[in-house]
Motif scaffolding. Structure first.
Motif, short mmCIF file in Angstrom:
data_model
loop_
_atom_site.label_atom_id
_atom_site.label_comp_id
_atom_site.label_asym_id
_atom_site.label_seq_id
_atom_site.Cartn_x
_atom_site.Cartn_y
_atom_site.Cartn_z
N MET A 37 0.77 -1.32 0.17
CA MET A 37 0.21 -0.06 0.17
C MET A 37 0.95 1.53 -0.10
O MET A 37 1.94 1.21 0.71
N VAL A 38 0.09 2.39 -0.59
CA VAL A 38 1.12 3.61 -0.61
C VAL A 38 1.25 4.04 0.91
O VAL A 38 0.68 3.88 1.63
N ASP A 39 2.12 5.00 1.00
CA ASP A 39 2.54 5.72 2.13
C ASP A 39 1.21 6.46 2.59
O ASP A 39 0.50 6.85 1.94
N GLY A 40 0.90 6.24 4.00
CA GLY A 40 0.12 6.77 4.72
C GLY A 40 -1.33 5.99 4.70
O GLY A 40 -2.22 6.37 5.52
N PHE A 41 -1.55 4.94 3.99
CA PHE A 41 -2.59 4.28 3.61
C PHE A 41 -3.04 3.47 5.14
O PHE A 41 -4.28 3.81 5.74
N TRP A 42 -2.09 2.82 5.87
CA TRP A 42 -2.57 2.15 7.10
C TRP A 42 -2.84 3.00 8.03
O TRP A 42 -3.60 2.94 9.05
N ASP A 43 -2.03 4.18 8.21
CA ASP A 43 -2.30 5.10 9.44
C ASP A 43 -3.83 5.72 9.23
O ASP A 43 -4.45 5.99 9.82
N GLY A 44 -4.06 6.27 7.77
CA GLY A 44 -5.46 6.79 7.46
C GLY A 44 -6.41 5.90 7.92
O GLY A 44 -7.52 5.89 8.34
#
Length: 253
Positions: A125-132
Motif C-alpha cells: 500500500m502507498v504511504d499513509g494508507f495504514w495510518d489513515g
C-alpha cells in the motif's frame, strides 16, 4: 465456519458461448457502485453473475469476523448451489483478494482470474494508507458508498456495520503466503493503475509469484479503469480503454 448466504444476481446472455463471468466487488461497495458502468458493456456477450459479500448491499452482516478466506468459501457455496464451474472471475480490490483465495481454495470452480488492484502484501500500500485506515471512522466513508448501501439494504445501520467489517478486515490483513499463490494454477491477469493505492511494483511482484501470472498496468487511479463509481465519477472513458485487454485475456485459448 458458518456460511453467509450471499445476494447474487444474473445479468446478460444465458446462452452465451463464453464461460460465466463472476464479478466480486471491492470494499464498501454494492453491485451498482462497483459494476454499474461495466455491466452494460459485458452483458451483451456474456452471462454475468454478480454477488455482494458479507455485510455489503443486500447481504447480511452475520456474526462471524470478515475474512478473505470466509468470503471465498461463501462465493464457492453460491457456485456449488448454482452448479457452476469453472467460471471466469473478475475481482476488484478486496474482491481481488477474495478471487485469489477462491482460486486457491476451490480450484475446480475457477477457469481464469482477473485480480484488479488487489494487494497480497501489507507493504504494497502507498504511504499513509495504514495510518489513515487506523484513524478512519464511519464519517469518512464516502457518501456514494454509504448512500448506495442504505438504498438497497434499507437499513441505516447496515452501512455502518459494512464499514466496520471492511476496516477490521484490512487492519487484520496478513500477507498471502508464497505457497498459497504458487498453488493457483489458473491463469491470472494482475491489473493495476499507475496511480493506484497499491504500488505498481507490487503488481509486478504478484504476477511473478503466480505460476501463470500476466500483468497489465494502465493509466489511472484505483478503480477508474473498471468504471467504479467513486473513482470514475460516471465517466466510462478509462473503462472503455481497458476493457478490450480484459476480454482478450478471458477469450484467449
Amino acid at each position: 465456519m458458518d456460511r453467509i448466504p450471499l445476494y447474487r444476481r444474473w445479468h446478460g446472455d444465458p446462452d452465451s458461448p463464453h464461460p460465466p463471468l463472476l464479478l466480486i466487488h471491492g470494499g464498501g461497495s454494492t453491485i451498482e457502485t462497483n459494476w454499474g458502468l461495466l455491466l452494460p458493456l459485458v452483458e451483451q456477450t456474456r452471462s454475468v453473475l454478480c454477488v455482494e459479500l458479507q455485510g455489503h448491499g443486500r447481504t447480511a452482516s452475520g456474526d462471524r469476523p470478515a475474512s478473505f478466506e470466509g468470503s471465498a468459501d461463501d462465493v464457492a457455496a453460491v457456485l456449488d448451489e448454482l452448479r457452476l464451474g469453472p467460471v471466469d472471475v473478475l475481482g476488484f480490490s478486496n474482491g481481488g483478494q477474495v478471487a485469489l483465495q477462491l482460486a486457491a481454495r476451490h480450484p475446480s470452480l475457477v477457469r481464469r482470474v482477473i485480480a484488479a488492484s488487489a494487494p497480497v502484501r501489507r507493504e504494497a500500500m502507498v504511504d499513509g494508507f495504514w495510518d489513515g485506515l487506523a484513524a478512519g471512522t464511519f464519517d469518512d466513508l464516502p457518501a456514494p458508498y454509504r448512500d448506495a448501501d442504505r438504498a438497497v439494504s434499507r437499513d441505516p445501520e447496515h452501512a455502518r456495520r459494512m464499514f466496520e467489517l471492511d476496516r477490521e478486515l484490512m487492519l487484520g490483513f496478513e500477507d498471502f503466503p508464497d505457497e498459497l499463490l504458487a498453488s493457483i494454477h489458473a491463469p491470472v491477469l494482475v491489473v493495476g493503475a499507475d496511480h493506484d493505492v497499491v504500488r505498481a511494483d507490487h503488481f509486478v511482484e504478484l504476477a511473478s509469484l503466480l505460476p501463470d501470472g500476466r500483468l497489465l498496468i494502465v493509466p489511472g487511479i484505483h478503480g477508474d479503469y473498471l468504471g467504479e463509481r467513486l473513482a470514475a465519477g460516471g465517466d466510462p472513458a478509462a473503462l472503455r480503454r481497458t476493457l478490450p485487454h480484459l476480454l482478450a485475456f478471458l477469450d484467449a485459448p
